[in-house]
Design an enzyme around this catalytic site. Structure first.
Site, short mmCIF file in Angstrom:
data_model
loop_
_atom_site.label_atom_id
_atom_site.label_comp_id
_atom_site.label_asym_id
_atom_site.label_seq_id
_atom_site.Cartn_x
_atom_site.Cartn_y
_atom_site.Cartn_z
N LYS A 113 0.83 -1.20 0.00
CA LYS A 113 0.00 0.00 0.00
C LYS A 113 0.87 1.25 0.00
CE LYS A 113 -4.01 0.11 2.23
NZ LYS A 113 -5.00 0.03 3.35
N LEU A 114 0.61 2.09 -1.00
CA LEU A 114 1.31 3.35 -1.17
C LEU A 114 0.27 4.46 -1.28
CD1 LEU A 114 3.69 2.07 -3.99
CD2 LEU A 114 4.42 2.61 -1.66
#
Length: 288
Positions: A113-114
């Site tokens: 997750k970015l």
């Protein structure tokens, strides 16, 4: 519900493997799980440690997070488990990538997750080139979504998720579900390599509308999924209609998915606020 009747993938949002077990028992299946620093901070074992007045060192906290996702991964080996990097407003793409590479090694079914910020999307552009799977979180605008699409062109379907947070749009008087409708419409112009993951699902109505719109994936907390399961996991029928309860519909923007991703305005106050909350919850575990 037989899984074959459902085209949308169902994920649980949380950081407690016991909840994963509970929803698999309740629903009969589960396609994945999304985790984040806030959910890690609410894990019962983390809470017990904090209640004793203790905190983690950074290596201890990463090892704790690793243990959580490894346990979750063992419960859904054929699914996806999203693991979030630490990212505040000063974290560079290179720093996110370094974290992402480490986290990606923890389990075979990770999505890293970015944030849907300039540095987060820059990190995603390189990550997919390295074969990593990514989940672009805290998405609140079609410009962010178009940039994610453009930056990750060439990725395989399933390699890139984008997570619009519908509940947080609702919180400021905007109809989060209208954003999902707009995003799905925008992405229909593309090749389908980015899958829409409806996130921050607050209640059964959000879940049903996401199913109605045809979101690729939905992630929701245990309580919402359990309520749906107890009703027999119904699907929206022909007479179904979503009631936004007076929330303002968001306008559609017909953006060019082939444009250079850096040409889009990626700023959104909710993205900044979301990053601040996640880092605050993470830092609290570190005693900062």
């Amino acid at each position: 519900m037989p899984r074959k009747e459902l085209n949308t993938k169902i994920f649980i949002d949380g950081g407690d493997p016991d909840e994963t077990r509970a929803i698999i028992k309740s629903l009969g299946f589960l396609d994945g799980q999304t985790t984040n620093p806030s959910f890690v901070s609410k894990n019962p074992r983390a809470q017990e440690k904090m209640d004793r007045g203790e905190t983690f060192t950074e290596p201890e906290l990463l090892e704790f997070y690793k243990g959580i996702v490894q346990e979750i991964s063992s419960l859904i080996p054929d699914g996806s488990v999203s693991i979030e990097v630490y990212a505040d407003e000063n974290t560079t793409a290179e720093e996110m990538l370094e974290q992402g590479r480490t986290m990606n090694s923890w389990i075979p079914n990770a999505h890293i997750k970015l944030p849907s910020s300039k540095e987060g999307i820059r990190a995603a552009e390189q990550a997919v080139k390295e074969g990593m799977r990514v989940n672009m979180t805290l998405c609140f605008s079609l410009k962010q979504a178009a940039a994610v699409y453009s930056a990750t062109r060439g990725a395989k379907r399933g390699q890139v998720f984008i997570s619009p947070f519908v509940g947080r749009l609702d919180d400021r008087g905007e109809d989060g579900m209208s954003f999902i409708a707009n995003l799905l419409k925008l992405y229909k112009k593309g090749d389908g390599h980015v899958m829409v993951l409806t996130a921050s699902v607050r209640h059964d109505a959000h879940l049903m509308e996401a199913l109605h719109l045809g979101s690729d994936i939905i992630t929701a907390k245990l309580e919402t999924l359990d309520e749906w399961a107890k009703k027999g996991s119904p699907l929206p029928g022909e007479a179904y209609a979503y009631d936004p309860h007076g929330l303002k519909p968001l306008p559609y923007e017909d953006l060019d998915l082939e444009a250079d991703w850096t040409s889009f305005d990626l700023t959104h106050p909710l993205t900044t606020q979301g990053m601040e909350k996640f880092t605050k919850d993470w830092n609290k575990l570190l005693g900062k």
